[in-house]
Scaffold this active site. Structure first.
Site, mmCIF file in Angstrom:
data_model
loop_
_atom_site.group_PDB
_atom_site.id
_atom_site.type_symbol
_atom_site.label_atom_id
_atom_site.label_comp_id
_atom_site.label_asym_id
_atom_site.label_seq_id
_atom_site.Cartn_x
_atom_site.Cartn_y
_atom_site.Cartn_z
ATOM 1 N N GLU A 43 0.857 -1.330 0.030
ATOM 2 C CA GLU A 43 0.142 0.069 0.291
ATOM 3 C C GLU A 43 0.891 1.236 0.152
ATOM 4 O OE1 GLU A 43 -2.629 2.576 3.140
ATOM 5 O OE2 GLU A 43 -2.485 0.417 3.519
ATOM 6 N N ASP A 47 0.822 4.037 -2.991
ATOM 7 C CA ASP A 47 0.509 5.247 -3.015
ATOM 8 C C ASP A 47 1.423 6.265 -3.727
ATOM 9 O OD1 ASP A 47 -0.894 7.421 -1.661
ATOM 10 O OD2 ASP A 47 1.237 7.774 -0.799
ATOM 11 N N ASP A 116 -7.322 1.504 0.379
ATOM 12 C CA ASP A 116 -6.094 0.942 0.886
ATOM 13 C C ASP A 116 -5.747 -0.448 0.020
ATOM 14 O OD1 ASP A 116 -5.783 2.612 2.823
ATOM 15 O OD2 ASP A 116 -6.160 1.505 4.420
ATOM 16 N N GLU A 119 -4.654 0.749 -3.524
ATOM 17 C CA GLU A 119 -3.331 1.138 -3.489
ATOM 18 C C GLU A 119 -2.215 -0.061 -3.380
ATOM 19 O OE1 GLU A 119 -3.257 5.651 -1.632
ATOM 20 O OE2 GLU A 119 -2.944 3.915 -0.236
#
EC number: 3.1.26.3
Length: 233
Positions: A43, A47, A116, A119
């Site tokens: 994650e 991102d 989440d 990502e």
């Protein structure tokens, strides 16, 4: 077709089995299964890949936009709300490994968990395929959102905008009528925005705040039309 194959088909990418499973492993599942690795590192990576890919795409495709407008569009399409909407459209929630506690409280539909996980899947795509396929994957996910005015407003505080607009037009007091539906662990809220006793917009969400923001965004569309403005003149 295995569940993982089905998910990869929906995503339109290839991710090796081990990395994919990791990307789908929520910390609640890891905790209940002896502290196995979670998707949080993927994650974190995803991102950054998401932010870079969206920034580059906006820079190249919208040469006339100012830095401020580019930043607003980026914030909208990388928001939790936008990422969760992508995950829901693809049905990602059904593939996430969740602990029993999260399962019974509707974790597979929680915006934070869905965002989440998206990502993490972006991070997994990068690990399995490299930057260019990951960038193309991100662009494919966010391009439809860039054409959606409602999504582009996801980073906007619509309630504040409506408050200011209602005051400038002297439309009267603002009231949000909110009702909840469904069990406590999977409750959906519907908000209706009333200004001066007149209904201007409704919205739904997994929280009262989200529903109110959506109703304000929809009301803004109504109040922004020439007909609505003249009707209130």
């Amino acid at each position: 077709m295995s569940p993982h194959d089905e998910l990869l088909k929906r995503l339109g990418v290839d991710i090796d089995a081990e990395t994919l499973r990791l990307a789908l492993t929520h910390r609640s599942f890891a905790y209940e299964n002896g502290g196995i690795p979670t998707n949080e590192r993927l994650e974190f990576l995803g991102d950054s890949v998401l932010g870079f890919s969206v920034t580059e795409h906006l820079y190249r495709e919208y040469p006339d936009l100012s830095e401020g407008d580019l930043a607003k569009r980026r914030a909208a399409v990388v928001s939790t709300r936008a990422l969760a909407s992508i995950a829901r459209r693809l049905g990602v929630g059904e593939f996430i490994y969740l602990g029993q506690g999260e399962k019974v409280t509707g974790g597979k539909n929680k915006s934070s968990i869905l965002a989440d996980t998206m990502e993490a899947l972006i991070g997994a795509t990068y690990i399995s395929n490299g930057l260019e396929p990951a960038r193309q994957f991100v662009v494919g996910l966010i391009e439809p959102l860039l054409a959606d005015a409602a999504v582009l407003g996801a980073g906007t505080d619509w309630k504040t905008h409506i408050q200011e607009l209602a005051a400038s037009r002297q439309l009267g007091p603002i009231h949000y009528a909110v009702i909840g539906d469904g069990p406590d662990h999977a409750r959906t809220y519907t908000a209706t925005l009333l200004i001066g006793g007149t209904e201007y917009g409704t919205g739904t969400g997994n929280s009262k705040k989200e529903a109110e923001q959506q109703s304000a965004a929809n009301a803004w569309k109504v109040l922004g039309t020439d007909s609505a403005a003249s009707a209130q003149a």
